[in-house]
Enzyme design. Structure first.
Site, short mmCIF file in Angstrom:
data_model
loop_
_atom_site.label_atom_id
_atom_site.label_comp_id
_atom_site.label_asym_id
_atom_site.label_seq_id
_atom_site.Cartn_x
_atom_site.Cartn_y
_atom_site.Cartn_z
N HIS A 1 -0.77 0.06 -10.08
CA HIS A 1 -1.45 -0.92 -9.20
C HIS A 1 -1.91 -2.15 -10.00
O HIS A 1 -3.10 -2.48 -10.00
CB HIS A 1 -2.63 -0.25 -8.48
CG HIS A 1 -3.00 -0.95 -7.21
ND1 HIS A 1 -3.44 -0.29 -6.09
CD2 HIS A 1 -2.97 -2.27 -6.86
CE1 HIS A 1 -3.70 -1.16 -5.13
NE2 HIS A 1 -3.42 -2.38 -5.57
N ARG B 1 0.85 -1.19 0.00
CA ARG B 1 0.00 0.00 0.00
C ARG B 1 0.89 1.24 0.00
O ARG B 1 1.96 1.24 0.62
CB ARG B 1 -0.90 0.04 1.25
CG ARG B 1 -2.05 -0.96 1.24
CD ARG B 1 -3.12 -0.64 0.20
NE ARG B 1 -4.21 -1.59 0.20
CZ ARG B 1 -4.32 -2.63 -0.63
NH1 ARG B 1 -3.41 -2.85 -1.57
NH2 ARG B 1 -5.36 -3.45 -0.55
P1 NDP Z 1 -1.50 -11.71 4.82
O1 NDP Z 1 -2.43 -11.19 5.86
O2 NDP Z 1 -1.66 -13.10 4.35
O3 NDP Z 1 0.01 -11.55 5.34
C1 NDP Z 1 0.47 -10.41 5.99
C2 NDP Z 1 1.90 -10.67 6.48
O4 NDP Z 1 2.39 -9.45 7.09
C3 NDP Z 1 1.98 -11.75 7.55
O5 NDP Z 1 3.16 -12.51 7.41
C4 NDP Z 1 2.01 -10.94 8.86
O6 NDP Z 1 2.66 -11.59 9.94
C5 NDP Z 1 2.83 -9.74 8.41
N1 NDP Z 1 2.58 -8.61 9.31
C6 NDP Z 1 1.42 -7.97 9.55
N2 NDP Z 1 1.60 -6.98 10.46
C7 NDP Z 1 2.91 -7.02 10.79
C8 NDP Z 1 3.70 -6.28 11.69
N3 NDP Z 1 3.19 -5.29 12.43
N4 NDP Z 1 5.00 -6.60 11.80
C9 NDP Z 1 5.54 -7.61 11.07
N5 NDP Z 1 4.84 -8.35 10.20
C10 NDP Z 1 3.54 -8.06 10.05
O7 NDP Z 1 -1.59 -10.68 3.61
P2 NDP Z 1 -1.34 -10.97 2.06
O8 NDP Z 1 0.00 -11.60 1.90
O9 NDP Z 1 -2.51 -11.65 1.44
O10 NDP Z 1 -1.33 -9.48 1.47
C11 NDP Z 1 -0.42 -8.50 1.95
C12 NDP Z 1 -0.87 -7.13 1.45
O11 NDP Z 1 -0.60 -7.01 0.06
C13 NDP Z 1 -2.37 -6.86 1.55
O12 NDP Z 1 -2.74 -6.46 2.84
C14 NDP Z 1 -2.56 -5.76 0.54
O13 NDP Z 1 -2.43 -4.51 1.15
C15 NDP Z 1 -1.42 -5.96 -0.46
N6 NDP Z 1 -1.92 -6.35 -1.78
C16 NDP Z 1 -1.52 -5.63 -2.87
C17 NDP Z 1 -1.96 -5.98 -4.14
C18 NDP Z 1 -1.51 -5.21 -5.35
O14 NDP Z 1 -2.09 -5.35 -6.43
N7 NDP Z 1 -0.49 -4.39 -5.27
C19 NDP Z 1 -2.86 -7.12 -4.36
C20 NDP Z 1 -3.19 -7.83 -3.15
C21 NDP Z 1 -2.74 -7.44 -1.92
P3 NDP Z 1 2.05 -12.96 10.57
O15 NDP Z 1 2.30 -14.01 9.52
O16 NDP Z 1 2.85 -13.17 11.79
O17 NDP Z 1 0.60 -12.71 10.80
#
Ligand code: NDP
Length: 317
Positions: free
Chosen positions: A280, A221
């Site tokens: 995007h 994002r």
């Molecule tokens: P997930 O919820 O599956 O994974 C998020 C990861 O981030 C997890 O490993 C989580 O840790 C980690 N995380 C979250 N908060 C923290 C923190 N405070 N400190 C450290 N690690 C953290 O999300 P996705 O992989 O499905 O998607 C990630 C993001 O990608 C989405 O939220 C979206 O914003 C973006 N996105 C962008 C797209 C684009 O077209 N550019 C398309 C789709 C998504 P843990 O495993 O421990 O929970």
């Protein structure tokens, strides 16, 4: 019971036609012209107007139309109901391929050769040496990206909230882990969800810890990056360079996501020769996959069963 589609500013014909194949037409409502608000128990939402979900007193669940839920969670008037999101393996593959392509684009100096081609210059130069890819976020998208980069021969490190175990990937958590990943990365990829804890996470302090040859790839994002800090890190003004005691903190950035989309014409990112912009497109929601998950959750809700792919509202992702 009915499903409310609350997705402003987008053509919805294809989505509605597809939903009608599985959900009776009279059970489909489209915001803002809702015939029977009290029948709405399930809302399909993307970038909704904050406060607009409050009008449905029988609302029992919300589904995001994408993988991210940040635009839902940030609604201060959000009804206190479970929230589901789309989890699509194809989305993860698309994302992994995008990241691999950008890494290779930089590694093989394709920008430079593109410029040379324009001037008919034949000047070979071997690929850049840096081979370490650091991935912030090891969820659905980050973990797949790590595996694809690994199989393409890169050394991969990753950082997440809880410590992960992924074969041959150096996994870290916590502040020290973050610093290790950031400072060792030749390519730093952001695949974190946008939450209070991750907003502005890529800032001047972080760029100063990175290698001066490092590349940032933000596909999560726009709000993860402090725009002015990135511009300064890529090409500092004389005063900034004096203050930072360096000419440049990182080498290049590939950006797919922005605070404001479309990126405004006057934004300095457009003019930087150190930034490659894509609009995007790194991983676009597949309507067919999304609809089948939404329909499944709608009928689970109808039966009073727990929905699939629920997010944890406390951690906001
Ligand atoms: P997930 O919820 O599956 O994974 C998020 C990861 O981030 C997890 O490993 C989580 O840790 C980690 N995380 C979250 N908060 C923290 C923190 N405070 N400190 C450290 N690690 C953290 O999300 P996705 O992989 O499905 O998607 C990630 C993001 O990608 C989405 O939220 C979206 O914003 C973006 N996105 C962008 C797209 C684009 O077209 N550019 C398309 C789709 C998504 P843990 O495993 O421990 O929970």
């Amino acid at each position: 019971m009915s499903i409310l589609i609350n997705i402003p500013g987008r053509p919805l014909d294809k989505l509605i036609t597809r939903l009608k194949q599985d959900i009776p037409e009279h059970e489909i409502e489209v915001w803002p012209n809702v015939n029977n608000p009290d029948a709405v128990e399930f809302a399909l939402v993307w970038k909704h107007q904050h406060g607009s979900l409050n009008a449905y007193k029988n609302l029992k669940a919300i589904s995001s139309f994408g993988a991210g839920v940040d635009s839902i969670i940030s609604d201060p008037d959000l009804p206190n109901v479970p929230i589901a999101r789309i989890v699509d393996p194809d989305l993860a593959i698309n994302m992994a391929q995008y990241v691999l392509t950008m890494v290779q684009h930089h590694k093989l100096r394709l920008n430079q050769f593109n410029q040379q081609q324009k001037e008919c210059i034949w000047k070979p130069k071997s690929a850049r040496k840096g081979n370490n890819v650091g991935i912030l976020g090891l969820g659905q998208l980050g973990a797949k990206t790590a595996k694809v980069l690994l199989s393409a021969g890169f050394d991969v490190s990753g950082w997440s909230r809880s410590l992960k175990k992924i074969n041959n990937v150096n996994c870290y958590a916590g502040d020290n882990g973050f610093n290790t990943v950031v400072s060792e990365a030749d390519y730093l990829v952001c695949l974190l969800p946008l939450t209070d804890k991750t907003e502005n996470i890529l800032n001047a302090a972080v760029f100063s810890k990175m290698k001066s040859t490092a590349v940032l790839i933000n596909v999560a994002r726009g709000e993860h990056v402090v725009d002015e800090d990135l511009i300064a890190a890529l090409a500092p003004t004389k005063e900034q360079a004096h203050h930072l005691q360096t000419q440049q903190q990182i080498d290049f950035a590939y950006l797919d996501v922005f605070r404001q989309e479309p990126l405004p014409e006057q934004h300095p990112f457009w003019q930087s020769d150190k930034i490659q912009i894509t609009p995007h497109i790194s991983a676009v929601t597949n309507v067919e996959t999304a609809v089948s998950q939404i329909v499944e959750n709608y009928f689970l809700q109808k039966k009073g069963l727990e929905l699939k792919n629920l997010i944890d509202r406390r951690s906001a992702y």
